[in-house]
Design a protein around this motif. Sequence first.
Motif, short mmCIF file in Angstrom:
data_model
loop_
_atom_site.label_atom_id
_atom_site.label_comp_id
_atom_site.label_asym_id
_atom_site.label_seq_id
_atom_site.Cartn_x
_atom_site.Cartn_y
_atom_site.Cartn_z
N VAL A 1 0.85 -1.19 0.00
CA VAL A 1 0.00 0.00 0.00
C VAL A 1 0.89 1.25 0.00
CG1 VAL A 1 -1.71 1.31 1.31
CG2 VAL A 1 -1.88 -1.19 1.17
N GLY A 2 0.60 2.15 -0.92
CA GLY A 2 1.35 3.39 -0.99
C GLY A 2 2.60 3.32 -1.85
N HIS A 3 2.95 2.12 -2.32
CA HIS A 3 4.13 1.98 -3.17
C HIS A 3 3.76 2.38 -4.59
CE1 HIS A 3 8.06 0.41 -4.36
NE2 HIS A 3 7.46 -0.11 -5.40
N PRO A 4 4.37 3.42 -5.16
CA PRO A 4 3.96 3.90 -6.48
C PRO A 4 4.37 2.92 -7.58
CG PRO A 4 5.92 5.07 -5.75
CD PRO A 4 5.47 4.22 -4.59
N ILE A 5 3.58 2.91 -8.65
CA ILE A 5 3.89 2.09 -9.82
C ILE A 5 4.77 2.91 -10.75
CG2 ILE A 5 2.94 0.82 -11.78
CD1 ILE A 5 0.36 0.56 -10.15
N PRO A 6 5.97 2.44 -11.10
CA PRO A 6 6.88 3.24 -11.92
C PRO A 6 6.55 3.16 -13.41
CG PRO A 6 7.96 1.19 -11.33
CD PRO A 6 6.60 1.17 -10.65
N TRP A 7 5.38 3.69 -13.78
CA TRP A 7 4.98 3.66 -15.19
C TRP A 7 6.02 4.33 -16.08
CZ3 TRP A 7 1.45 0.29 -15.93
CH2 TRP A 7 0.37 0.13 -15.06
N HIS A 8 6.73 5.31 -15.53
CA HIS A 8 7.72 6.05 -16.33
C HIS A 8 8.88 5.15 -16.75
CE1 HIS A 8 8.57 6.36 -12.07
NE2 HIS A 8 9.81 6.72 -12.30
N THR A 9 9.08 4.03 -16.06
CA THR A 9 10.14 3.10 -16.46
C THR A 9 9.76 2.39 -17.76
OG1 THR A 9 10.87 2.80 -14.19
CG2 THR A 9 11.48 1.08 -15.76
N ALA A 10 8.53 1.88 -17.80
CA ALA A 10 8.06 1.25 -19.04
C ALA A 10 8.04 2.25 -20.18
CB ALA A 10 6.67 0.66 -18.82
N GLU A 11 7.60 3.47 -19.89
CA GLU A 11 7.50 4.47 -20.95
C GLU A 11 8.88 4.90 -21.44
OE1 GLU A 11 5.09 8.57 -22.00
OE2 GLU A 11 4.71 7.52 -20.11
N ALA A 12 9.84 4.99 -20.54
CA ALA A 12 11.18 5.43 -20.94
C ALA A 12 11.88 4.41 -21.82
CB ALA A 12 12.02 5.70 -19.68
N HIS A 13 11.63 3.12 -21.58
CA HIS A 13 12.37 2.07 -22.30
C HIS A 13 11.53 1.33 -23.33
CE1 HIS A 13 15.97 2.22 -19.73
NE2 HIS A 13 15.14 2.44 -18.72
N GLY A 14 10.20 1.54 -23.32
CA GLY A 14 9.31 0.72 -24.13
C GLY A 14 9.57 0.80 -25.62
N ALA A 15 9.65 1.99 -26.17
CA ALA A 15 9.81 2.13 -27.62
C ALA A 15 11.13 1.52 -28.09
CB ALA A 15 9.74 3.61 -28.01
N GLU A 16 12.19 1.70 -27.32
CA GLU A 16 13.48 1.13 -27.70
C GLU A 16 13.43 -0.40 -27.72
OE1 GLU A 16 18.16 1.00 -26.19
OE2 GLU A 16 16.63 2.04 -25.02
#
Length: 254
Positions: free
Chosen positions: A132-147
């Motif tokens: 509970v309260g632990h954020p999901i690091p969506w920005h990690t998937a977004e930063a590396h996804g296209a590559e």
Amino acid sequence: MRILISNDDGIHAPGLAVLERIAHALSSDVWVVAPEVERSGASRALTLTEPVRVRTVGERRFACSGTPTDCVLLGIDELVKGGRPDLVLSGVNRGQNLAEDTSVSGTVAAAVQGMQMGIPSIALSQAVNFRVGHPIPWHTAEAHGAEVLRKLLAKPWPDGVVMNVNFPDCEPEDVMGLEATFQGFRDECIHQIDRRSDLRGNDYYWIGYRGKLSKPPLGSDLLAIYENRISVSPLHIDMTEHSALLALREGLEA
């Protein structure tokens, strides 16, 4: 390139928005067909006993009352206009799809349906600690996804294979590389059942997962995620254990 996107977390899921942005880094021809509500754990369920309804929610965006498999099937055969998709992407899932999880994952199932219909398909998931309260690091998937997608698409893979991509639960700059992995298997079942009672005294149950880590071998998808590497596993719909098949044949024929 025409891209069809789906997921199992639903049309309003933040991971779907992340995947749309990743897809638009590769193409302007992006279509979305996703479940109206969350359908996590649906696996390859196909709706056969009731009608499947589709609601237009925007340009090239549709919400479907059915499962992830329904979404991809309808997207390819009915909803995407002007030609079949060249690529099916599923995700980005809220939570990892690793090891035995892949057999129940609606995210992976959507990619499998695309593969079954002859289209290269990739499932993407963002690992997370469900405290509970632990954020999901969506920005990690977004930063590396296209590559990651560009690398996968640069070289064709065999028919009958879907790519299962998992991003680790860390900051983008802490990712320790990209690894081709095999599907692992946890050394302990992590299912958790929480029994509760309603106001009438009747029991009901929540089914979920415990966050216990395994001791996976080198090269497995589990170990890659534990060590902050992006895991890419080629999965096959053929679940036959061929060594057991050979022994079975010998025994039955004898």
